[in-house]
Design a protein around this motif. Structure first.
Motif, PDB file in Angstrom:
ATOM      1  N   ASN A   1       0.832  -1.210   0.000  1.00 53.93           N
ATOM      2  CA  ASN A   1       0.000   0.000   0.000  1.00 53.93           C
ATOM      3  C   ASN A   1       0.860   1.252   0.000  1.00 53.93           C
ATOM      4  OD1 ASN A   1      -2.464  -1.295  -0.052  1.00 53.93           O
ATOM      5  ND2 ASN A   1      -2.677  -1.320   2.164  1.00 53.93           N
ATOM      6  N   HIS A   2       1.932   1.250   0.775  1.00 55.13           N
ATOM      7  CA  HIS A   2       2.805   2.407   0.857  1.00 55.13           C
ATOM      8  C   HIS A   2       3.487   2.701  -0.480  1.00 55.13           C
ATOM      9  CE1 HIS A   2       5.889   5.185   2.203  1.00 55.13           C
ATOM     10  NE2 HIS A   2       6.770   4.397   1.615  1.00 55.13           N
ATOM     11  N   VAL A   3       3.994   1.665  -1.139  1.00 56.64           N
ATOM     12  CA  VAL A   3       4.708   1.859  -2.406  1.00 56.64           C
ATOM     13  C   VAL A   3       3.802   2.507  -3.447  1.00 56.64           C
ATOM     14  CG1 VAL A   3       5.817   0.640  -4.337  1.00 56.64           C
ATOM     15  CG2 VAL A   3       6.462   0.108  -1.992  1.00 56.64           C
ATOM     16  N   LEU A   4       2.509   2.255  -3.373  1.00 55.80           N
ATOM     17  CA  LEU A   4       1.570   2.880  -4.315  1.00 55.80           C
ATOM     18  C   LEU A   4       1.601   4.405  -4.224  1.00 55.80           C
ATOM     19  CD1 LEU A   4      -1.531   0.524  -4.014  1.00 55.80           C
ATOM     20  CD2 LEU A   4       0.113   0.643  -5.885  1.00 55.80           C
ATOM     21  N   THR A   5       1.946   4.940  -3.052  1.00 51.94           N
ATOM     22  CA  THR A   5       2.026   6.397  -2.920  1.00 51.94           C
ATOM     23  C   THR A   5       3.188   6.953  -3.739  1.00 51.94           C
ATOM     24  OG1 THR A   5       3.429   6.358  -0.938  1.00 51.94           O
ATOM     25  CG2 THR A   5       1.037   6.342  -0.591  1.00 51.94           C
ATOM     26  N   HIS A   6       4.208   6.143  -3.974  1.00 51.43           N
ATOM     27  CA  HIS A   6       5.349   6.579  -4.778  1.00 51.43           C
ATOM     28  C   HIS A   6       5.099   6.374  -6.273  1.00 51.43           C
ATOM     29  CE1 HIS A   6       7.874   7.257  -1.307  1.00 51.43           C
ATOM     30  NE2 HIS A   6       7.657   6.020  -0.875  1.00 51.43           N
ATOM     31  N   THR A   7       4.392   5.316  -6.628  1.00 54.18           N
ATOM     32  CA  THR A   7       4.180   4.998  -8.044  1.00 54.18           C
ATOM     33  C   THR A   7       2.995   5.740  -8.638  1.00 54.18           C
ATOM     34  OG1 THR A   7       2.759   3.098  -7.573  1.00 54.18           O
ATOM     35  CG2 THR A   7       5.131   2.675  -7.724  1.00 54.18           C
ATOM     36  N   GLY A   8       2.110   6.238  -7.769  1.00 47.69           N
ATOM     37  CA  GLY A   8       0.933   6.958  -8.260  1.00 47.69           C
ATOM     38  C   GLY A   8      -0.214   6.061  -8.696  1.00 47.69           C
ATOM     39  N   GLN A   9      -0.057   4.757  -8.530  1.00 44.91           N
ATOM     40  CA  GLN A   9      -1.115   3.836  -8.918  1.00 44.91           C
ATOM     41  C   GLN A   9      -2.282   3.931  -7.944  1.00 44.91           C
ATOM     42  OE1 GLN A   9       1.389   0.318  -8.871  1.00 44.91           O
ATOM     43  NE2 GLN A   9       0.940   0.044 -11.038  1.00 44.91           N
ATOM     44  N   LYS A  10      -3.499   3.860  -8.480  1.00 45.36           N
ATOM     45  CA  LYS A  10      -4.708   3.869  -7.667  1.00 45.36           C
ATOM     46  C   LYS A  10      -5.612   2.749  -8.176  1.00 45.36           C
ATOM     47  CE  LYS A  10      -4.425   8.750  -6.577  1.00 45.36           C
ATOM     48  NZ  LYS A  10      -5.119  10.027  -6.565  1.00 45.36           N
ATOM     49  N   PRO A  11      -5.411   1.526  -7.665  1.00 45.26           N
ATOM     50  CA  PRO A  11      -6.107   0.365  -8.208  1.00 45.26           C
ATOM     51  C   PRO A  11      -7.567   0.192  -7.774  1.00 45.26           C
ATOM     52  CG  PRO A  11      -4.644  -0.302  -6.451  1.00 45.26           C
ATOM     53  CD  PRO A  11      -4.411   1.162  -6.672  1.00 45.26           C
ATOM     54  N   HIS A  12      -8.037   0.971  -6.800  1.00 46.23           N
ATOM     55  CA  HIS A  12      -9.407   0.798  -6.300  1.00 46.23           C
ATOM     56  C   HIS A  12     -10.285   1.941  -6.786  1.00 46.23           C
ATOM     57  CE1 HIS A  12      -7.691  -2.294  -3.768  1.00 46.23           C
ATOM     58  NE2 HIS A  12      -6.766  -1.422  -3.412  1.00 46.23           N
ATOM     59  N   GLN A  13     -11.361   1.585  -7.513  1.00 41.17           N
ATOM     60  CA  GLN A  13     -12.215   2.603  -8.131  1.00 41.17           C
ATOM     61  C   GLN A  13     -13.648   2.518  -7.620  1.00 41.17           C
ATOM     62  OE1 GLN A  13     -12.432   2.400 -12.401  1.00 41.17           O
ATOM     63  NE2 GLN A  13     -13.291   4.428 -12.564  1.00 41.17           N
ATOM     64  N   CYS A  14     -14.225   3.682  -7.342  1.00 40.38           N
ATOM     65  CA  CYS A  14     -15.629   3.771  -6.932  1.00 40.38           C
ATOM     66  C   CYS A  14     -16.505   3.462  -8.151  1.00 40.38           C
ATOM     67  CB  CYS A  14     -15.918   5.177  -6.406  1.00 40.38           C
ATOM     68  SG  CYS A  14     -17.660   5.442  -5.976  1.00 40.38           S
ATOM     69  N   GLU A  15     -17.437   2.528  -7.968  1.00 38.61           N
ATOM     70  CA  GLU A  15     -18.327   2.152  -9.071  1.00 38.61           C
ATOM     71  C   GLU A  15     -19.397   3.207  -9.346  1.00 38.61           C
ATOM     72  OE1 GLU A  15     -19.905  -1.728  -8.416  1.00 38.61           O
ATOM     73  OE2 GLU A  15     -17.916  -2.657  -8.344  1.00 38.61           O
ATOM     74  N   ILE A  16     -19.577   4.130  -8.408  1.00 37.45           N
ATOM     75  CA  ILE A  16     -20.609   5.153  -8.570  1.00 37.45           C
ATOM     76  C   ILE A  16     -20.070   6.387  -9.279  1.00 37.45           C
ATOM     77  CG2 ILE A  16     -22.244   6.648  -7.347  1.00 37.45           C
ATOM     78  CD1 ILE A  16     -22.223   4.399  -5.137  1.00 37.45           C
TER      79      ILE A  16
END
Length: 79
Positions: free
Chosen positions: A44-59
């Motif tokens: 989860n922490h490394v995602l803050t460096h890579t800019g990836q956001k794998p979880h998307q709101c379906e609404i």
């Protein structure tokens, strides 16, 4: 997901910027040096460096780095 190179004291997870330090039983971020007690937390922490956001709101289709942040968004924004 990970490739590893074994050495005497550690396993380096080269593809994601994570190093496991066996003597300390912690994972170290190769981007900033912070350490974490589990692979899940460092991922989860490394995602803050890579800019990836794998979880998307379906609404509203807004994207989040962590699943917990998405859950909080759903509870507060889309009751």
């Amino acid at each position: 997901m990970y490739t590893s190179e074994k050495s005497h004291t550690s396993v380096k997870y080269v593809t994601r910027g994570v190093q496991f330090i066996d003597k300390l039983k912690v994972f170290r971020c190769l981007f900033c040096g912070k350490t974490f007690p589990s692979l899940g937390k460092i991922n989860n922490h490394v995602l803050t460096h890579t800019g990836q956001k794998p979880h998307q709101c379906e609404i509203c289709h807004k994207r989040f780095t962590e699943k917990g942040t998405l859950r909080k968004h759903l509870k507060t924004m889309h009751i």
